[in-house]
Design a protein around this motif. Structure first.
Motif, PDB file in Angstrom:
ATOM      1  N   ALA B  34     -12.119 -27.408 -27.315  1.00 36.69           N
ATOM      2  CA  ALA B  34     -10.883 -26.808 -26.818  1.00 36.69           C
ATOM      3  C   ALA B  34     -11.130 -25.326 -26.587  1.00 36.69           C
ATOM      4  CB  ALA B  34      -9.749 -27.013 -27.808  1.00 36.69           C
ATOM      5  N   PHE B  35     -10.757 -24.861 -25.414  1.00 36.91           N
ATOM      6  CA  PHE B  35     -10.894 -23.446 -25.066  1.00 36.91           C
ATOM      7  C   PHE B  35      -9.580 -22.722 -25.324  1.00 36.91           C
ATOM      8  CE2 PHE B  35     -14.823 -22.803 -22.543  1.00 36.91           C
ATOM      9  CZ  PHE B  35     -15.285 -24.098 -22.546  1.00 36.91           C
ATOM     10  N   GLY B  36      -9.659 -21.549 -25.889  1.00 39.22           N
ATOM     11  CA  GLY B  36      -8.490 -20.674 -25.959  1.00 39.22           C
ATOM     12  C   GLY B  36      -8.340 -20.001 -24.606  1.00 39.22           C
ATOM     13  N   PHE B  37      -7.412 -20.541 -23.805  1.00 44.36           N
ATOM     14  CA  PHE B  37      -7.336 -20.110 -22.409  1.00 44.36           C
ATOM     15  C   PHE B  37      -6.844 -18.660 -22.283  1.00 44.36           C
ATOM     16  CE2 PHE B  37      -5.378 -20.228 -18.098  1.00 44.36           C
ATOM     17  CZ  PHE B  37      -6.549 -20.452 -17.396  1.00 44.36           C
ATOM     18  N   ASP B  38      -5.923 -18.272 -23.164  1.00 42.67           N
ATOM     19  CA  ASP B  38      -5.402 -16.898 -23.088  1.00 42.67           C
ATOM     20  C   ASP B  38      -6.512 -15.874 -23.317  1.00 42.67           C
ATOM     21  OD1 ASP B  38      -2.633 -17.786 -22.832  1.00 42.67           O
ATOM     22  OD2 ASP B  38      -2.815 -18.379 -24.930  1.00 42.67           O
ATOM     23  N   ARG B  39      -7.339 -16.151 -24.335  1.00 47.18           N
ATOM     24  CA  ARG B  39      -8.415 -15.214 -24.650  1.00 47.18           C
ATOM     25  C   ARG B  39      -9.473 -15.206 -23.545  1.00 47.18           C
ATOM     26  NH1 ARG B  39      -8.077 -12.473 -29.020  1.00 47.18           N
ATOM     27  NH2 ARG B  39      -6.456 -13.922 -29.640  1.00 47.18           N
ATOM     28  N   LEU B  40      -9.733 -16.382 -22.994  1.00 50.53           N
ATOM     29  CA  LEU B  40     -10.677 -16.474 -21.888  1.00 50.53           C
ATOM     30  C   LEU B  40     -10.197 -15.621 -20.711  1.00 50.53           C
ATOM     31  CD1 LEU B  40     -13.295 -18.089 -21.299  1.00 50.53           C
ATOM     32  CD2 LEU B  40     -11.865 -19.789 -20.171  1.00 50.53           C
ATOM     33  N   CYS B  41      -8.913 -15.743 -20.390  1.00 47.25           N
ATOM     34  CA  CYS B  41      -8.340 -14.935 -19.299  1.00 47.25           C
ATOM     35  C   CYS B  41      -8.418 -13.449 -19.631  1.00 47.25           C
ATOM     36  CB  CYS B  41      -6.871 -15.301 -19.071  1.00 47.25           C
ATOM     37  SG  CYS B  41      -6.650 -16.900 -18.319  1.00 47.25           S
ATOM     38  N   MET B  42      -8.120 -13.125 -20.887  1.00 45.89           N
ATOM     39  CA  MET B  42      -8.159 -11.730 -21.314  1.00 45.89           C
ATOM     40  C   MET B  42      -9.531 -11.118 -21.012  1.00 45.89           C
ATOM     41  SD  MET B  42      -7.929 -10.266 -25.211  1.00 45.89           S
ATOM     42  CE  MET B  42      -9.684 -10.392 -25.589  1.00 45.89           C
ATOM     43  N   ILE B  43     -10.580 -11.844 -21.380  1.00 46.79           N
ATOM     44  CA  ILE B  43     -11.928 -11.308 -21.190  1.00 46.79           C
ATOM     45  C   ILE B  43     -12.263 -11.228 -19.699  1.00 46.79           C
ATOM     46  CG2 ILE B  43     -14.376 -11.651 -21.663  1.00 46.79           C
ATOM     47  CD1 ILE B  43     -13.492 -13.102 -24.255  1.00 46.79           C
ATOM     48  N   PHE B  44     -11.891 -12.274 -18.956  1.00 44.68           N
ATOM     49  CA  PHE B  44     -12.196 -12.246 -17.526  1.00 44.68           C
ATOM     50  C   PHE B  44     -11.406 -11.159 -16.803  1.00 44.68           C
ATOM     51  CE2 PHE B  44     -14.503 -16.192 -18.142  1.00 44.68           C
ATOM     52  CZ  PHE B  44     -15.531 -16.048 -17.215  1.00 44.68           C
ATOM     53  N   CYS B  45     -10.226 -10.803 -17.342  1.00 47.06           N
ATOM     54  CA  CYS B  45      -9.438  -9.718 -16.752  1.00 47.06           C
ATOM     55  C   CYS B  45      -9.885  -8.350 -17.257  1.00 47.06           C
ATOM     56  CB  CYS B  45      -7.953  -9.877 -17.091  1.00 47.06           C
ATOM     57  SG  CYS B  45      -7.132 -11.151 -16.142  1.00 47.06           S
ATOM     58  N   GLY B  46     -10.773  -8.337 -18.260  1.00 46.48           N
ATOM     59  CA  GLY B  46     -11.181  -7.057 -18.842  1.00 46.48           C
ATOM     60  C   GLY B  46     -10.071  -6.395 -19.636  1.00 46.48           C
ATOM     61  N   GLU B  47      -9.154  -7.188 -20.191  1.00 50.01           N
ATOM     62  CA  GLU B  47      -8.048  -6.631 -20.972  1.00 50.01           C
ATOM     63  C   GLU B  47      -8.390  -6.623 -22.460  1.00 50.01           C
ATOM     64  OE1 GLU B  47      -5.524  -5.115 -20.008  1.00 50.01           O
ATOM     65  OE2 GLU B  47      -5.102  -5.725 -17.946  1.00 50.01           O
ATOM     66  N   LYS B  48      -7.605  -5.869 -23.228  1.00 45.01           N
ATOM     67  CA  LYS B  48      -7.858  -5.746 -24.653  1.00 45.01           C
ATOM     68  C   LYS B  48      -6.928  -6.638 -25.486  1.00 45.01           C
ATOM     69  CE  LYS B  48     -10.639  -1.822 -24.927  1.00 45.01           C
ATOM     70  NZ  LYS B  48     -11.373  -2.274 -23.717  1.00 45.01           N
ATOM     71  N   SER B  49      -5.879  -7.172 -24.869  1.00 46.52           N
ATOM     72  CA  SER B  49      -4.925  -7.987 -25.611  1.00 46.52           C
ATOM     73  C   SER B  49      -4.530  -9.197 -24.770  1.00 46.52           C
ATOM     74  CB  SER B  49      -3.677  -7.161 -25.935  1.00 46.52           C
ATOM     75  OG  SER B  49      -2.602  -8.014 -26.262  1.00 46.52           O
ATOM     76  N   ILE B  50      -4.295 -10.324 -25.439  1.00 47.13           N
ATOM     77  CA  ILE B  50      -3.887 -11.515 -24.679  1.00 47.13           C
ATOM     78  C   ILE B  50      -2.486 -11.336 -24.090  1.00 47.13           C
ATOM     79  CG2 ILE B  50      -5.367 -13.162 -25.901  1.00 47.13           C
ATOM     80  CD1 ILE B  50      -2.940 -14.120 -27.464  1.00 47.13           C
ATOM     81  N   ARG B  51      -1.704 -10.398 -24.650  1.00 53.27           N
ATOM     82  CA  ARG B  51      -0.363 -10.174 -24.101  1.00 53.27           C
ATOM     83  C   ARG B  51      -0.417  -9.699 -22.648  1.00 53.27           C
ATOM     84  NH1 ARG B  51       0.019  -8.064 -29.256  1.00 53.27           N
ATOM     85  NH2 ARG B  51      -0.168  -5.943 -28.514  1.00 53.27           N
ATOM     86  N   GLU B  52      -1.544  -9.122 -22.246  1.00 49.58           N
ATOM     87  CA  GLU B  52      -1.681  -8.628 -20.871  1.00 49.58           C
ATOM     88  C   GLU B  52      -1.929  -9.755 -19.866  1.00 49.58           C
ATOM     89  OE1 GLU B  52      -1.144  -5.401 -20.092  1.00 49.58           O
ATOM     90  OE2 GLU B  52      -0.772  -5.036 -22.212  1.00 49.58           O
ATOM     91  N   VAL B  53      -2.222 -10.951 -20.363  1.00 49.69           N
ATOM     92  CA  VAL B  53      -2.470 -12.061 -19.429  1.00 49.69           C
ATOM     93  C   VAL B  53      -1.473 -13.199 -19.649  1.00 49.69           C
ATOM     94  CG1 VAL B  53      -4.919 -11.525 -19.158  1.00 49.69           C
ATOM     95  CG2 VAL B  53      -4.218 -13.122 -20.947  1.00 49.69           C
ATOM     96  N   ILE B  54      -0.448 -12.958 -20.465  1.00 53.54           N
ATOM     97  CA  ILE B  54       0.624 -13.937 -20.674  1.00 53.54           C
ATOM     98  C   ILE B  54       1.880 -13.348 -20.060  1.00 53.54           C
ATOM     99  CG2 ILE B  54       2.038 -15.101 -22.426  1.00 53.54           C
ATOM    100  CD1 ILE B  54      -0.404 -14.954 -24.292  1.00 53.54           C
ATOM    101  N   ALA B  55       2.546 -14.113 -19.199  1.00 57.06           N
ATOM    102  CA  ALA B  55       3.684 -13.556 -18.466  1.00 57.06           C
ATOM    103  C   ALA B  55       4.784 -13.095 -19.430  1.00 57.06           C
ATOM    104  CB  ALA B  55       4.232 -14.588 -17.482  1.00 57.06           C
ATOM    105  N   PHE B  56       5.125 -13.952 -20.392  1.00 60.47           N
ATOM    106  CA  PHE B  56       6.231 -13.617 -21.290  1.00 60.47           C
ATOM    107  C   PHE B  56       5.805 -13.775 -22.754  1.00 60.47           C
ATOM    108  CE2 PHE B  56       8.006 -15.284 -17.306  1.00 60.47           C
ATOM    109  CZ  PHE B  56       8.676 -14.146 -16.878  1.00 60.47           C
ATOM    110  N   PRO B  57       5.034 -12.826 -23.264  1.00 59.92           N
ATOM    111  CA  PRO B  57       4.528 -12.947 -24.640  1.00 59.92           C
ATOM    112  C   PRO B  57       5.560 -12.490 -25.663  1.00 59.92           C
ATOM    113  CG  PRO B  57       3.745 -10.909 -23.689  1.00 59.92           C
ATOM    114  CD  PRO B  57       4.605 -11.570 -22.635  1.00 59.92           C
ATOM    115  N   LYS B  58       5.296 -12.817 -26.910  1.00 63.39           N
ATOM    116  CA  LYS B  58       6.119 -12.304 -27.998  1.00 63.39           C
ATOM    117  C   LYS B  58       5.396 -11.127 -28.648  1.00 63.39           C
ATOM    118  CE  LYS B  58       8.600 -16.554 -28.625  1.00 63.39           C
ATOM    119  NZ  LYS B  58       8.014 -17.143 -27.384  1.00 63.39           N
TER     120      LYS B  58
END
Lengths: 497, 86
Positions: B34-58
């Motif tokens: 199982a892949f953690g998709f949020d973290r994968l996106c975070m790295i591919f986007c070059g972001e430091k937090s998964i909140r930057e790649v989730i439309a509506f995070p908490k």
């Protein structure tokens, strides 16, 4: 409000469109009023196009444009023209042209946004989250959302091409209290009973293998009711996969292929495969982490051999209690001041280390308060084992094996930050970590826990240890690690009872 | 396996019974990931937090600030669900 459908989006027009009559819809990004002429940067998610309201060209629309403010939603009709010599904007794909406006319709006014809709903003994250609709309007967030969309497409197409079937599993499932805390959903129709939200579709996907689907995947929301330390979310998205009639190497090569496609499609980079495969033991011993960041070297060395006959009590105790003495060389840090070393010592003591031994490597020998405890042979052997050179700093921790290795791993990461070893240009580093321990001993409850989940298969050659020494049993469990982040984890399952 | 984990047979049956039942009808050797998709996106986007790649995070406090969630619910809703807040 009546408005015309657009003929083009705001990122589309080029020099080849010069002279065309066009309709554009979008948001007012930047407005510059030079008196007789007003420039607007019109923005939608496709880009920005400059539109021009000139008094001498169309007095009515110029008059109307005076009203425009940030984030007003407008529709314009006009003619594409070549921008006057010297006013082109090479930063924009549309920057060679602009539009002389004949007709302006204001579709909606907007309150002044609490922060500007642009990439570099200096506001607290809470304000961004409260006005998420404005935050998501910023180009940088739109870029992230689009890239995420791109990744869904690449992933789905990869699985489809490779004979996987996408199957949805229930969101309302049975509570299985192993692992993290479940989110519970009370049942109205069955008083006192509860559904649980999935922490992962683990059991369903194994059921699907029994049902003969052979290759399953799903991009699925999962839920864990835990405290949100360390950048986690209560609900998160997983690419969930299960395969039949495969082994560990097959899993590795399959997902190296997926990563190869993602590297290519998203980054435009070539991923060399096969990627490195470290055992849990190697990862811990060399990098002090089960998700090592291999973008930089800083490899740790075990010094138990060097100090096998030591009289230094701290090391002697460690060796007698089957602990570990681990060392790390911080290249070029031999000039660290006493104060810098105290800060580093505090940093690691706060995380539970007993103390940190530091040694400055000089041209004429070693400098450290601990040196009086080491024999000359030990000093020579230590420097050689570590490969330390004059000007370097040696750091040593000793104690319980995995705890101490983990602490040194944290020092390794800290030193990489101090030495600025990772920059924007550093190449990403992907690897597998395998052969995890099957069980994890919990001191508090005095029992073993499955390190992955209870259906993980042991390594066949370790089966004999199951009853005699469970802690030594390795699992057919693996993690995929990218730049020090665990991005995937899985295992070969037990399929016979 | 369950023995080492300190489960009794009943425990195991209660928690994993349906899966163990299914396994008696021809389970192929299998495995997964199982892949953690949020973290994968975070790295591919070059972001430091998964909140930057989730439309509506908490937030880290588990709150959604935009829609003020979680929220209280009506007594009727609780009653229907046979719940009482202590």
């Amino acid at each position: 409000m009546e408005f015309k459908l657009r003929t083009h989006n705001c990122g589309e027009l080029r020099e080849s469109n010069i002279g065309e009559k066009v309709v554009l819809n979008g948001w007012t990004a930047v407005r510059r009023d030079l008196g007789g002429v007003i420039f607007i940067d019109l923005r939608d998610r496709f880009g920005i196009t400059q539109v021009v309201f000139e008094h001498t060209f169309n007095a009515d629309s110029h008059e109307q444009a005076k009203e425009l403010r940030s984030e007003f939603v407008i529709s314009i009709e006009g003619t594409v023209r070549k921008r006057p010599e010297g006013t082109e904007n090479d930063a924009l794909p549309t920057g060679k042209v602009d539009i002389m406006v004949d007709k302006l319709s204001i579709l909606n006014r907007a309150k002044t946004p609490p922060f500007p809709i642009e990439d570099e903003i200096d506001v607290h994250e809470e304000l961004r989250l409260k006005y998420r609709y404005l935050d998501l309007r910023r180009p940088s967030m739109q870029k992230n959302m689009l890239l995420r969309h791109r990744m869904y497409q690449v992933v789905r197409s990869f699985f489809d091409t490779n004979n996987f079937v996408e199957i949805e599993t229930p969101i309302l499932m049975k509570s299985t209290p192993e692992g993290a805390r479940d989110f519970l959903v009370p049942s109205r129709m069955h008083k006192g009973k509860f559904y649980a939200l999935p922490q992962s579709p683990q059991q369903y996907k194994q059921i699907l293998m029994v049902a003969g689907y052979d290759r399953y995947f799903q991009i699925v929301k999962c839920f864990r009711d835990e405290d949100l330390r360390a950048d986690r979310q209560l609900e998160f998205t997983q690419i969930d996969v299960e395969m039949s009639f495969i082994n560990q190497d097959f899993v590795f090569s399959t997902f190296e292929k997926l990563m190869k496609v993602l590297y290519k499609e998203i980054w435009g980079k070539e991923l060399e495969t096969p990627i490195p495969r470290l055992t849990f033991e190697e990862a811990m011993t060399w990098y002090g982490s089960d998700k090592p960041d291999l973008r930089f070297d800083l490899k740790m060395s075990t010094l138990n051999g060097v100090f096998a006959n030591t009289e230094f009590r701290v090391f002697k105790d460690t060796i007698e209690t089957k602990g570990i003495i681990t060392g790390l060389v911080a290249p070029g840090c031999g000039d660290y001041t006493r104060n810098q070393l105290d800060v580093l010592t505090d940093f690691i003591k706060k995380q539970g280390a007993g103390g940190l031994i530091w040694i400055r490597v000089k041209e004429d020998g070693l400098e450290s308060p601990t040196m009086k405890f080491f024999t000359d042979e030990e000093k020579v052997a230590m420097v050689e084992e570590l490969g330390a050179k004059p000007g370097d700093l040696i750091l040593i921790l000793s104690g319980k094996k995995y705890k101490t290795l983990g602490l040194m791993g944290n020092i390794r990461l800290e030193m990489s930050r101090r030495l600025n070893l990772v920059t924007e240009e550093t190449e990403p580093k992907l690897l597998w970590v395998k052969d995890f321990p099957l069980f994890e001993w919990d001191e508090e409850t005095n029992r073993y826990y499955a390190m992955h989940h209870p259906f993980t298969s042991p390594n066949m050659e370790d089966l004999a240890l199951m009853d005699t020494n469970p802690a030594e049993v390795r699992a057919q469990a693996y993690d995929l690690v990218l730049n020090g982040n665990e991005i995937a984890g899985g295992s070969i399952r037990i399929h016979d009872s | 396996m369950f023995k080492t984990l300190g489960f009794t047979e009943e425990d195991a049956k209660e928690k994993f019974g349906f899966l163990m039942g299914a396994f008696q009808y021809g389970a192929p050797p299998h495995g997964g990931i199982a892949f953690g998709f949020d973290r994968l996106c975070m790295i591919f986007c070059g972001e430091k937090s998964i909140r930057e790649v989730i439309a509506f995070p908490k937030t880290a406090n588990a709150i959604s600030l935009m829609d003020d969630n979680p929220s209280l619910v009506s007594d009727e809703q609780l009653k229907e669900l046979h719940l009482r807040i202590r």
